[in-house]
Design a protein around this motif. Structure first.
Motif, PDB file in Angstrom:
ATOM      1  N   GLN A 122      10.052   4.792 -32.120  1.00  0.00           N
ATOM      2  CA  GLN A 122       8.696   5.288 -32.341  1.00  0.00           C
ATOM      3  C   GLN A 122       8.575   6.004 -33.683  1.00  0.00           C
ATOM      4  OE1 GLN A 122       8.988   7.306 -28.589  1.00  0.00           O
ATOM      5  NE2 GLN A 122       7.205   6.254 -27.765  1.00  0.00           N
ATOM      6  N   HIS A 123       9.566   6.820 -34.017  1.00  0.00           N
ATOM      7  CA  HIS A 123       9.496   7.545 -35.281  1.00  0.00           C
ATOM      8  C   HIS A 123       9.687   6.622 -36.481  1.00  0.00           C
ATOM      9  CE1 HIS A 123       8.991  11.786 -34.190  1.00  0.00           C
ATOM     10  NE2 HIS A 123       9.551  11.433 -33.052  1.00  0.00           N
ATOM     11  N   GLU A 197      24.098  13.156 -45.726  1.00  0.00           N
ATOM     12  CA  GLU A 197      22.746  13.005 -46.251  1.00  0.00           C
ATOM     13  C   GLU A 197      21.954  12.011 -45.395  1.00  0.00           C
ATOM     14  OE1 GLU A 197      25.478  12.159 -48.136  1.00  0.00           O
ATOM     15  OE2 GLU A 197      25.754  14.185 -48.950  1.00  0.00           O
ATOM     16  N   GLY A 198      20.636  12.137 -45.448  1.00  0.00           N
ATOM     17  CA  GLY A 198      19.766  11.173 -44.778  1.00  0.00           C
ATOM     18  C   GLY A 198      19.512  11.454 -43.318  1.00  0.00           C
ATOM     19  N   VAL A 199      19.835  12.651 -42.846  1.00  0.00           N
ATOM     20  CA  VAL A 199      19.589  12.986 -41.443  1.00  0.00           C
ATOM     21  C   VAL A 199      18.092  13.189 -41.215  1.00  0.00           C
ATOM     22  CG1 VAL A 199      20.001  14.670 -39.608  1.00  0.00           C
ATOM     23  CG2 VAL A 199      21.853  14.048 -41.179  1.00  0.00           C
ATOM     24  N   SER A 200      17.547  12.553 -40.185  1.00  0.00           N
ATOM     25  CA  SER A 200      16.169  12.796 -39.755  1.00  0.00           C
ATOM     26  C   SER A 200      16.145  12.825 -38.239  1.00  0.00           C
ATOM     27  CB  SER A 200      15.217  11.730 -40.306  1.00  0.00           C
ATOM     28  OG  SER A 200      15.675  10.425 -39.994  1.00  0.00           O
ATOM     29  N   LEU A 201      15.169  13.517 -37.690  1.00  0.00           N
ATOM     30  CA  LEU A 201      15.118  13.762 -36.253  1.00  0.00           C
ATOM     31  C   LEU A 201      13.961  13.007 -35.607  1.00  0.00           C
ATOM     32  CD1 LEU A 201      15.854  17.594 -36.179  1.00  0.00           C
ATOM     33  CD2 LEU A 201      17.468  15.681 -36.035  1.00  0.00           C
ATOM     34  N   ALA A 202      14.175  12.584 -34.358  1.00  0.00           N
ATOM     35  CA  ALA A 202      13.189  11.786 -33.633  1.00  0.00           C
ATOM     36  C   ALA A 202      12.982  12.362 -32.243  1.00  0.00           C
ATOM     37  CB  ALA A 202      13.652  10.333 -33.544  1.00  0.00           C
ATOM     38  N   PRO A 203      12.294  13.499 -32.143  1.00  0.00           N
ATOM     39  CA  PRO A 203      12.044  14.076 -30.821  1.00  0.00           C
ATOM     40  C   PRO A 203      11.120  13.202 -29.990  1.00  0.00           C
ATOM     41  CG  PRO A 203      10.772  15.227 -32.490  1.00  0.00           C
ATOM     42  CD  PRO A 203      11.688  14.294 -33.223  1.00  0.00           C
ATOM     43  N   LYS A 204      11.121  13.446 -28.702  1.00  0.00           N
ATOM     44  CA  LYS A 204      10.264  12.693 -27.782  1.00  0.00           C
ATOM     45  C   LYS A 204       8.796  12.789 -28.205  1.00  0.00           C
ATOM     46  CE  LYS A 204       8.941  12.442 -22.891  1.00  0.00           C
ATOM     47  NZ  LYS A 204       9.142  13.025 -21.537  1.00  0.00           N
ATOM     48  N   ILE A 205       8.082  11.664 -28.113  1.00  0.00           N
ATOM     49  CA  ILE A 205       6.650  11.629 -28.393  1.00  0.00           C
ATOM     50  C   ILE A 205       5.909  12.003 -27.110  1.00  0.00           C
ATOM     51  CG2 ILE A 205       4.703  10.208 -29.124  1.00  0.00           C
ATOM     52  CD1 ILE A 205       6.669  10.574 -31.344  1.00  0.00           C
ATOM     53  N   THR A 206       5.123  13.076 -27.153  1.00  0.00           N
ATOM     54  CA  THR A 206       4.399  13.524 -25.972  1.00  0.00           C
ATOM     55  C   THR A 206       3.009  12.887 -25.913  1.00  0.00           C
ATOM     56  OG1 THR A 206       3.360  15.417 -27.072  1.00  0.00           O
ATOM     57  CG2 THR A 206       5.586  15.746 -26.163  1.00  0.00           C
ATOM     58  N   VAL A 207       2.349  13.073 -24.778  1.00  0.00           N
ATOM     59  CA  VAL A 207       0.980  12.583 -24.636  1.00  0.00           C
ATOM     60  C   VAL A 207       0.074  13.249 -25.671  1.00  0.00           C
ATOM     61  CG1 VAL A 207      -1.023  12.510 -23.101  1.00  0.00           C
ATOM     62  CG2 VAL A 207       1.259  12.003 -22.200  1.00  0.00           C
ATOM     63  N   ALA A 208       0.275  14.546 -25.903  1.00  0.00           N
ATOM     64  CA  ALA A 208      -0.535  15.240 -26.908  1.00  0.00           C
ATOM     65  C   ALA A 208      -0.309  14.651 -28.296  1.00  0.00           C
ATOM     66  CB  ALA A 208      -0.223  16.731 -26.897  1.00  0.00           C
ATOM     67  N   ASP A 209       0.944  14.285 -28.611  1.00  0.00           N
ATOM     68  CA  ASP A 209       1.250  13.685 -29.910  1.00  0.00           C
ATOM     69  C   ASP A 209       0.533  12.354 -30.104  1.00  0.00           C
ATOM     70  OD1 ASP A 209       3.065  15.743 -30.509  1.00  0.00           O
ATOM     71  OD2 ASP A 209       4.748  14.653 -29.618  1.00  0.00           O
ATOM     72  N   ALA A 210       0.208  11.677 -29.001  1.00  0.00           N
ATOM     73  CA  ALA A 210      -0.376  10.336 -29.067  1.00  0.00           C
ATOM     74  C   ALA A 210      -1.889  10.344 -29.235  1.00  0.00           C
ATOM     75  CB  ALA A 210      -0.004   9.549 -27.807  1.00  0.00           C
ATOM     76  N   ALA A 211      -2.508  11.525 -29.303  1.00  0.00           N
ATOM     77  CA  ALA A 211      -3.952  11.607 -29.524  1.00  0.00           C
ATOM     78  C   ALA A 211      -4.266  11.240 -30.974  1.00  0.00           C
ATOM     79  CB  ALA A 211      -4.461  13.008 -29.218  1.00  0.00           C
ATOM     80  N   VAL A 212      -5.136  10.276 -31.178  1.00  0.00           N
ATOM     81  CA  VAL A 212      -5.435   9.779 -32.522  1.00  0.00           C
ATOM     82  C   VAL A 212      -6.291  10.776 -33.283  1.00  0.00           C
ATOM     83  CG1 VAL A 212      -6.644   7.980 -33.823  1.00  0.00           C
ATOM     84  CG2 VAL A 212      -5.217   7.365 -31.849  1.00  0.00           C
ATOM     85  N   ASP A 213      -5.882  11.069 -34.515  1.00  0.00           N
ATOM     86  CA  ASP A 213      -6.657  11.902 -35.430  1.00  0.00           C
ATOM     87  C   ASP A 213      -7.444  10.962 -36.337  1.00  0.00           C
ATOM     88  OD1 ASP A 213      -7.697  13.648 -37.262  1.00  0.00           O
ATOM     89  OD2 ASP A 213      -5.767  14.230 -38.140  1.00  0.00           O
ATOM     90  N   TRP A 214      -8.737  10.841 -36.077  1.00  0.00           N
ATOM     91  CA  TRP A 214      -9.543   9.878 -36.833  1.00  0.00           C
ATOM     92  C   TRP A 214      -9.766  10.291 -38.277  1.00  0.00           C
ATOM     93  CZ3 TRP A 214      -9.702   5.295 -34.883  1.00  0.00           C
ATOM     94  CH2 TRP A 214      -9.587   5.147 -33.499  1.00  0.00           C
ATOM     95  N   ASP A 222      -3.055   3.140 -37.591  1.00  0.00           N
ATOM     96  CA  ASP A 222      -2.414   1.892 -37.187  1.00  0.00           C
ATOM     97  C   ASP A 222      -0.971   2.128 -36.752  1.00  0.00           C
ATOM     98  OD1 ASP A 222      -1.900  -1.063 -37.135  1.00  0.00           O
ATOM     99  OD2 ASP A 222      -0.669  -0.565 -38.869  1.00  0.00           O
ATOM    100  N   ARG A 223      -0.231   2.902 -37.541  1.00  0.00           N
ATOM    101  CA  ARG A 223       1.166   3.180 -37.195  1.00  0.00           C
ATOM    102  C   ARG A 223       1.276   3.965 -35.891  1.00  0.00           C
ATOM    103  NH1 ARG A 223       3.326   5.241 -43.126  1.00  0.00           N
ATOM    104  NH2 ARG A 223       3.432   3.193 -44.148  1.00  0.00           N
ATOM    105  N   GLN A 224       0.377   4.917 -35.706  1.00  0.00           N
ATOM    106  CA  GLN A 224       0.431   5.733 -34.504  1.00  0.00           C
ATOM    107  C   GLN A 224       0.177   4.898 -33.255  1.00  0.00           C
ATOM    108  OE1 GLN A 224      -2.494   8.838 -34.250  1.00  0.00           O
ATOM    109  NE2 GLN A 224      -1.324   9.990 -32.740  1.00  0.00           N
ATOM    110  N   VAL A 225      -0.815   4.026 -33.309  1.00  0.00           N
ATOM    111  CA  VAL A 225      -1.116   3.203 -32.144  1.00  0.00           C
ATOM    112  C   VAL A 225       0.063   2.280 -31.830  1.00  0.00           C
ATOM    113  CG1 VAL A 225      -2.618   1.387 -31.236  1.00  0.00           C
ATOM    114  CG2 VAL A 225      -3.608   3.324 -32.464  1.00  0.00           C
ATOM    115  N   ARG A 226       0.641   1.661 -32.857  1.00  0.00           N
ATOM    116  CA  ARG A 226       1.780   0.769 -32.615  1.00  0.00           C
ATOM    117  C   ARG A 226       3.000   1.537 -32.123  1.00  0.00           C
ATOM    118  NH1 ARG A 226       3.885  -1.497 -36.754  1.00  0.00           N
ATOM    119  NH2 ARG A 226       2.767  -0.439 -38.444  1.00  0.00           N
TER     120      ARG A 226
END
Length: 320
Positions: A122-123, A197-214, A222-226
């Motif tokens: 997802q991230h 080097e190059g460490v990045s984090l991918a925490p769980k995507i919550t329902v609140a995170d999935a709310a689209v910011d128009w 587009d990326r968020q919906v996919r």
């Protein structure tokens, strides 16, 4: 080698199948999460890995917590040489990590050290990565930080959802995990430390995170919906009720719409963003089945100037 496989969801099943088909290893048991309520009746159902193990006649261990003494005693009695892991879903304590002589080896769906955590696919989509992959590594107490055995790469397609990409990675990764077990057994593979080097984090995507910011740019929407398809499901609100978005597409030739503002014609439903419009594909109104956006718009009779996201604050408080 004697293997105890740990995994829970459907994406772990291809790896279990690959190890069951191997003539070099014996899967003597699986470890999976306890049966969970599902469906409208909230009936307890076994995990996909448990179902596959039952079909194969393999012992199934379902500890509520993998530090339970009964589970640890049984794992010691099984005497695994190695424990391959795919999306098990629980943290393994040090005492469990020390039981198999060759450790626990995880198949993780990213190119480590990128996207350590619960939601790497997802991230990767949210970030617009053009290439991702899978990694096998030796589990340590740190989060996805152990030394690496093997990697594979996978191109991210423009239309990929997280479900699409994860399905391909699960299939390709099953071969990588089986090859890793072979290499560990015959000594041809040695784990190499991850780059600092190059460490990045991918925490769980919550329902609140999935709310689209128009107000965000169309590419971000587009990326968020996919990224949030199929889970947890990108969503917005319309007339105060939740509306899930199953698909959008960029419509750069259409501008002039305010963020969230809808424009409807016979075949197309467009929504404004912080840049140009996006066309809505399939949507799912609250309590109903998914449907084409044009059918939804005809049914609700969208009025000129109406917007998506008209009640997001109240909707975010209702995560049912």
């Amino acid at each position: 080698m004697r293997l105890v496989f740990a995994g829970t969801p459907e994406v772990a099943v291809p790896s279990l199948d690959a190890l069951l088909a191997s003539d070099r290893h014996e899967v003597v048991a699986v470890v999976t999460r306890p049966d969970a309520p599902a469906g409208r009746g909230r009936r307890l159902v076994p995990s996909p890995v448990a179902e596959r193990a039952a079909e194969a006649g393999i012992e199934i261990l379902r500890p509520a917590r993998p530090r339970e003494p009964e589970f640890l005693d049984r794992l010691r009695a099984l005497a695994p040489d190695c424990c391959p892991v795919v999306a098990y879903g629980a943290l393994l304590p040090k005492v469990a990590l020390e039981i198999p002589e060759r450790g626990w080896v995880n198949l993780h769906f990213s190119l480590l050290p990128a996207w350590r955590g619960a939601a790497p696919v997802q991230h990767a989509l949210l970030a617009g990565d053009e290439v991702t992959g899978a990694t096998t590594f030796l589990i340590e107490e740190g989060m996805d930080s152990g030394p690496v055995y093997g990697v594979l790469t996978e191109r991210v397609r423009p239309e990929d959802t997280s479900g699409d990409l994860l399905t391909r990675l699960a299939l390709a990764g099953s071969g990588l995990l089986a090859a890793t077990m072979d290499g560990i057994e015959d000594g041809s593979l040695a784990a190499r430390p991850q780059p600092a080097e190059g460490v990045s984090l991918a925490p769980k995507i919550t329902v609140a995170d999935a709310a689209v910011d128009w107000a965000a740019p169309a590419l971000r929407v587009d990326r968020q919906v996919r990224a949030c398809t199929p889970a947890p499901g990108a969503w917005t609100t319309f007339r105060g009720e939740r509306l899930k978005l199953r698909q959008v597409s960029l419509a750069p030739e259409h501008g002039g719409l305010a963020p969230g503002e809808l424009a409807v014609d016979r075949q197309t439903v467009r929504a404004g963003t912080g840049s140009h419009a996006v066309a809505l594909g399939w949507v799912q109104p609250q309590g109903k089945k998914p449907m084409p956006a044009a059918d939804w718009a005809r049914g609700v009779r969208v009025a000129p100037g109406e917007r998506l996201g008209d009640g997001d604050q109240g909707a975010q408080g209702d995560r049912g």
